[in-house]
Each structure stands twice: as C-alpha cells, then as structure tokens.
Design a protein around this motif. Structure first.
Motif, short mmCIF file in Angstrom:
data_model
loop_
_atom_site.label_atom_id
_atom_site.label_comp_id
_atom_site.label_asym_id
_atom_site.label_seq_id
_atom_site.Cartn_x
_atom_site.Cartn_y
_atom_site.Cartn_z
N GLY A 1 0.81 -1.20 0.00
CA GLY A 1 0.00 0.00 0.00
C GLY A 1 0.85 1.26 0.00
N ALA A 2 1.30 1.66 1.19
CA ALA A 2 2.06 2.90 1.33
C ALA A 2 3.34 2.90 0.50
CB ALA A 2 2.37 3.14 2.80
N LEU A 3 3.99 1.75 0.37
CA LEU A 3 5.25 1.69 -0.38
C LEU A 3 5.05 1.36 -1.85
CD1 LEU A 3 7.64 -0.05 2.19
CD2 LEU A 3 6.99 2.35 1.97
N GLY A 4 3.85 1.00 -2.23
CA GLY A 4 3.51 0.86 -3.65
C GLY A 4 4.06 -0.34 -4.37
N HIS A 5 4.39 -1.42 -3.66
CA HIS A 5 4.91 -2.61 -4.32
C HIS A 5 3.78 -3.55 -4.73
CE1 HIS A 5 9.08 -1.62 -3.45
NE2 HIS A 5 8.74 -1.37 -2.19
N GLU A 6 4.10 -4.49 -5.61
CA GLU A 6 3.14 -5.49 -6.04
C GLU A 6 3.50 -6.85 -5.46
OE1 GLU A 6 3.23 -5.38 -10.34
OE2 GLU A 6 1.35 -4.24 -10.38
#
Length: 615
Positions: free
Chosen positions: A395-400
């Motif tokens: 979420g906050a760090l934007g990884h998949e």
C-alpha cells in the motif's frame, strides 16, 4: 525470477528435532579468519575491478551444492508433483508444481500431538461462497495505545478467557486448538501426501515422506493472515461484537518497542509466564544484541534511544526490498532448499526470540520456538503487525505481490480453517490480498519513522592502504560457522550490474548465502560488506556496510516435539545489495568483500556465497 527461485537441493534426512538445549561443542575448523575466494566490489578504496584475475579461484563442488531445476526434470512425475533424483538415484528431491491445498498435505497425529481442526471434505465451505463483510471495518489499533481503553481491554480479555474455557471441549474455536493449528502447520506435523503415496523413484521404491511448513517460503505471509483473520473473528463472535479487532504490537515504532502493558498483567488471560523475564520491560533489540553476542558496537549513553534508532534501521532494511521474492520468499519447494523473505526472517523472527529466548531457562517456550508460539496471546498481536507490514509494503510503499501467469500457484494455494460459526472454510491466497475486502483496517496514528532511516556508510573505518582480503587462502565450501571465527569471502558481481553502475529496482542485485542448519537450533550470523578485516567492531545495523542478519527461529517444543524427519534444513537467504552498493559508491567494481560473523548456533554450515540479479 533468478534461478535460485527454481531449485531443489539434495541433502539427507536423518532425524527429527531433538529437545532444545544450550550450546555445546561441535566439530569445526581450527584455523581462524580465513577468506574464501570465489569467482566473485572489493573493500579497498579506489577499486576498479581491473587486473584481479588472481583473486578468482576454482572451488570444489560439494554434493549439497548440486542444484536441480524445478522444471524439466528427467524424473518420474505425477499429476501433483515432479520428482528429481540424485546422481545415485537413491535420494529423491520432491518439488511441488501445483498450488498447496489440503488435498496435497495432511496432518499426522503422533507422539502426543493431536491434529486440530479435522473436518469432513463434504462439510467444507468455500470462502467465496460466504457473504462478504458488509458492516463497519474492524480497526486494528496499536497495542500500546489500547491500554487506555478500559472497555476494549476487558472485552479482549473476556474473549481470550472464553476461548480458554473451551479448551476442555472439542470446539475448534478453543484457545488450545487454535494454538495447535500453528503447531501443526509450523512444526512439521503436516506431510506432503503425494510424495508419500504416489511418487516413486526410478527404482520403483516409494518416495520418502516430505515435511510441510508454512515458513521459509512465500506461503508465510498469506497463511498467517488467514490464521489471525479467523482467530480475530472467533473472539468477535464469542464477545458478541462483530467489529472487534485484534491490537497490533507495533514494534516498528519507537513507542511500541516494549512489550505492551496489556500483555504484562499477571492476572490477565493475556499474560504468559513463559517469556524471557529479562526482556518483558526492556526496549526490544531487533538485532538481538549488538555488542553482546558479537563484535558489533555497543550502545552507550542513552541505550534505549540507541536501540530504537538501530531498530528503525533494521525495519528500513527489511522493508526497502524491491521484489516479491525478496519480501515474501520463493515458491514452496518440498525438497530441502527453501528461500524465505525479509518479512519473515528479519524483525518477525527477532521478536519471537527476544520474548522467548531459546537460550533462556525456559528453553524458548512459548514464543521462542515454533511448536509453542501460538500459546502466548501476544503471538497474535505480533503477527498482526507482521501482517500490517505486508499491508504497508503493497500500500504505502507501492509494491506489487506476485503477478502474471507464474503467480497462479501462489494465488491458488489454500487451506481450511474453522470460522467463528464452527464451519470448515477453504480460503486461498487470492482471497486475502486486500485487507479491506476482508473487513479490517489498520489505524495509523504514528509516523512511520523507519521510512527515512536508510543506513549510511560507517564513519571511522580506515580503508587507505588496507587489503581486507588477506589472509588469502583458497578453501572450498562448505564451512561450519564457529562463534568467534569470522569468515571472509570475496564474490564477483554480475557483469550487467557493473556495466550499469549498479542494479535496478526491476532487477535488483542480491547477495545469496546458501546455508544448512539444524531446524531445531537458534542460529544467527551477521553479514558485512566491504569492511576491512579487523574493523568489524565499527559497523552496526545503522551502517550501509551491514547487509543484515540471518536468524533461525527453532522448531520443536509443543506436544511430542517436532513431527519432522528432515534432520537438516538448507536455505538460500538473500541480502539486498542495490542500495548498499549505491551508498558505498562501488557500483562499477567487480568484487565485493563479504564478512560472515557467527552469533549463535553450533551446526550452521555455509554451503556457498554468491551475487545474483533477481528478475
């Protein structure tokens, strides 16, 4: 993904876990401080990687270093698995290719352990067939803050007490049976049924029974999310509050780095006497003792502030990884090579060992060993925070998470848990990727201080005129680590990384340490990069040169001990190098100097060290 995600290693399975004991003696080398040379950025200032051919040697290949690809075996297969054979056709290594489900694994009751949560297949309800949550979100709050909410604490205590009151019954919602679920899945009581009943060796003899564990692979995070999801809903059902949410022990925030007060009240059902009493009121050390167990710098002056600062660097290092394989670990392989991710191996394991020290008088129970960890109520808040960090990473760090066709095995992996209505429910990884769709959220009132705690190069290191790669003795792996004897090895970086002056987020550079351990032993070693020999004491977790630590949380404990038969466990653990190489300014250098500092464990064998690019 690099080839290390598709490997099986061949080692012998000799014995189950033995009772935990304090360190004794173990055969090991007597020579001290030798550097192992491998076809391998040096720690010397100004290294360009030129004219270093003399540093590259051939090393003998041990049988444990022979790796077989998961795909394309020249071996027997069934609809459920592939079977790879050793050179002598007598030691099969089994790797599953389909999703892990309760049709492929089975729980075995033996030696005093009774499998919890048994069910009839015809009674199983699919999670997708249940009505999705449609009420208010269950909000998980920081455990150290809920102490001021007396009504909430009383409700939480009442729920745990009601679960414990069910212990004498066959209700699958009882605290005893819920704790046993973790013991079953994490202490080798589950077996891969296909390997034991369908696969055969080339000679026609049955394949050996294969232990299953939700640790050491990408199954770790989603399985524990499922587990505490149902645990939380059971409490809500018992106390009559569908909005009830577990608190999370946010040991990643400075104010949460002490055992929350609600778990330290001896009259509360949240209390567990089997904790390391030296640590229950102390600031947690997520590096498990810099300066106490190894040669890392001691904190001075304000020790608590120092520990909190280094803890934040440890969390940063855990979270600042680029790929799902680094964060989650690799796919499950039923053979002896596992590849755990940073979410499991770093702070998660340190908290277990800190609170249930395997070397304490309590011999690790409850939190200190996998067999009994679920018996401590704080376990569920601890894992709520592990789950939160996964939520933040995507979420906050934007990884998949894993995506694409190769992710199907992971997404379709599923297990059966009893829900709050005592229904056996089949739930899959694809069902638990979004916390919101599961009906819960995390309250974030505190700043994520670790976000800006990227380690920086150590000060005070003297590099001028120092060659950290001596003495230079060409000795082959494997090597047994011995506390007090640092091991030095020089490794070569991939040409593609050097040509680009470093690696990219899409294809990051990692240091891979292949290690064989006793799964019942607390083991730890630290890894430093480009630190001149003799100056290791000037580097700690706050420094870029500190690549991280490998830590093993012991199996064993529980009813009848571990149900495993694997004897030894072989892991391929990755240390992130992309930012480290950037910070040290050696992106175009050819060689890296690596120092292994043994901290704990009598039976830790390093089988090899290498640098790879993850794809």
């Amino acid at each position: 993904m690099a080839s290390s995600s598709l490997i099986c290693n061949l080692t012998s399975a000799t014995s189950a876990c033995l009772p935990l004991s304090k360190p004794g003696t173990t055969p090991c080398r007597t020579e001290h401080g030798r550097r192992r040379r491998l076809p391998s950025c040096k720690a010397r200032a100004g290294n360009t990687g030129a004219d270093d051919d003399d540093t590259v040697i051939h090393h003998n290949i041990d049988r444990r270093e022979v790796l077989l690809a998961l795909t394309g075996f020249a071996a027997a297969t069934t609809s459920n698995l592939g079977l790879a054979l050793a050179a002598d056709d007598t030691k099969p290594a089994v790797c599953l290719t389909p999703p892990i489900t309760n049709e492929i694994i089975k729980c075995v009751s033996a030696d005093g352990f009774q499998c919890p949560g048994l069910f009839r297949p015809e009674d199983v309800v699919d999670f997708t067939a249940l009505q999705p949550p449609n009420g208010p979100l269950r909000v998980r709050r920081p455990a150290h803050l809920v102490a001021a909410d007396d009504e909430y604490v009383k409700k939480y205590e009442a729920g745990i007490r009601m679960m414990k009151d069910l212990d004498a019954t066959d209700d699958p919602r009882s605290f005893r049976r819920q704790a046993a679920i973790h013991e079953a899945y994490c202490n080798f009581h589950y077996k891969v049924t296909a390997a034991a009943t369908a696969a055969t060796t080339a000679a026609g003899s049955p394949a050996p029974e294969i232990d299953f564990d939700v640790h050491f692979s990408s199954i770790f995070a989603p399985w524990h999310r499922m587990y505490i999801y149902f645990f939380e809903r059971i409490i809500g059902e018992l106390v009559g509050d569908p909005t009830f949410a577990l608190p999370y022990w946010n040991w990643d925030a400075p104010d949460g780095m002490i055992l929350p007060a609600i778990f330290n009240n001896e009259s509360s059902p949240l209390y567990d006497a089997k904790r390391n009493q030296e640590h229950v009121d102390a600031v947690i050390d997520l590096n498990l003792g810099p300066g106490k167990q190894n040669d890392l710098p001691l904190c001075s002056d304000d020790v608590d502030a120092c520990l909190k600062a280094t803890n934040l660097c440890t969390i940063y290092r855990q979270m600042a990884v680029d790929t799902p394989a680094q964060f989650h670990g690799d796919k499950f392989c039923a053979a002896r090579v596992k590849a755990p991710g940073s979410l499991e191996n770093v702070a998660h394991t340190a908290v277990h060992i800190w609170l249930g020290d395997p070397l304490s008088a309590n011999k690790g129970e409850d939190m200190g060993v996998l067999g009994t960890a679920g018996r401590d109520p704080v376990f569920y808040s601890h894992h709520a925070n592990v789950d939160r960090l996964w939520h933040l990473w995507t979420g906050a760090l934007g990884h998949e998470n894993f995506v694409g066709a190769s992710a199907a095995q992971w997404l379709d992996t599923g297990f059966v848990f009893y829900d709050e209505k005592r229904r056996p429910v089949r739930i899959r990884v694809r069902d638990v990727l979004d916390a919101g769709r599961l009906g819960y959220a995390y309250e974030e009132k505190e700043t994520l201080e670790w976000l800006d705690k990227r380690p920086t190069p150590a000060t005070g290191i003297e590099r001028s005129g120092v060659d950290p790669r001596v003495p230079d003795v060409a000795i082959s792996f494997p090597v047994t680590l011995k506390k007090g004897d640092k091991e030095y090895v020089t490794v070569e970086r991939p040409e593609k990384a050097r040509a680009g002056g470093g690696s990219s987020k899409k294809e990051p550079e990692v240091l891979v340490v292949d290690v064989t351990i006793d799964p019942c032993e607390y083991a730890k070693f630290d890894v430093l990069v480009n630190v001149p020999k003799g100056q290791e004491g000037r580097v700690g977790p706050q420094d870029s040169e500190f690549a991280g630590s490998f830590v093993n949380l012991p199996h064993g404990g529980g009813d009848g001990g571990s149900g495993g038969s694997m004897g030894r466990l072989t892991l391929a653990y990755r240390f992130a190098l992309r930012e480290l190489v950037e910070d040290l300014g050696c992106g175009r250098d050819r060689l890296l100097d690596v120092t292994l500092i043994p901290v704990a464990g009598e039976k830790v064998v390093v089988d090899g060290v290498r640098v790879e690019l993850l794809k």
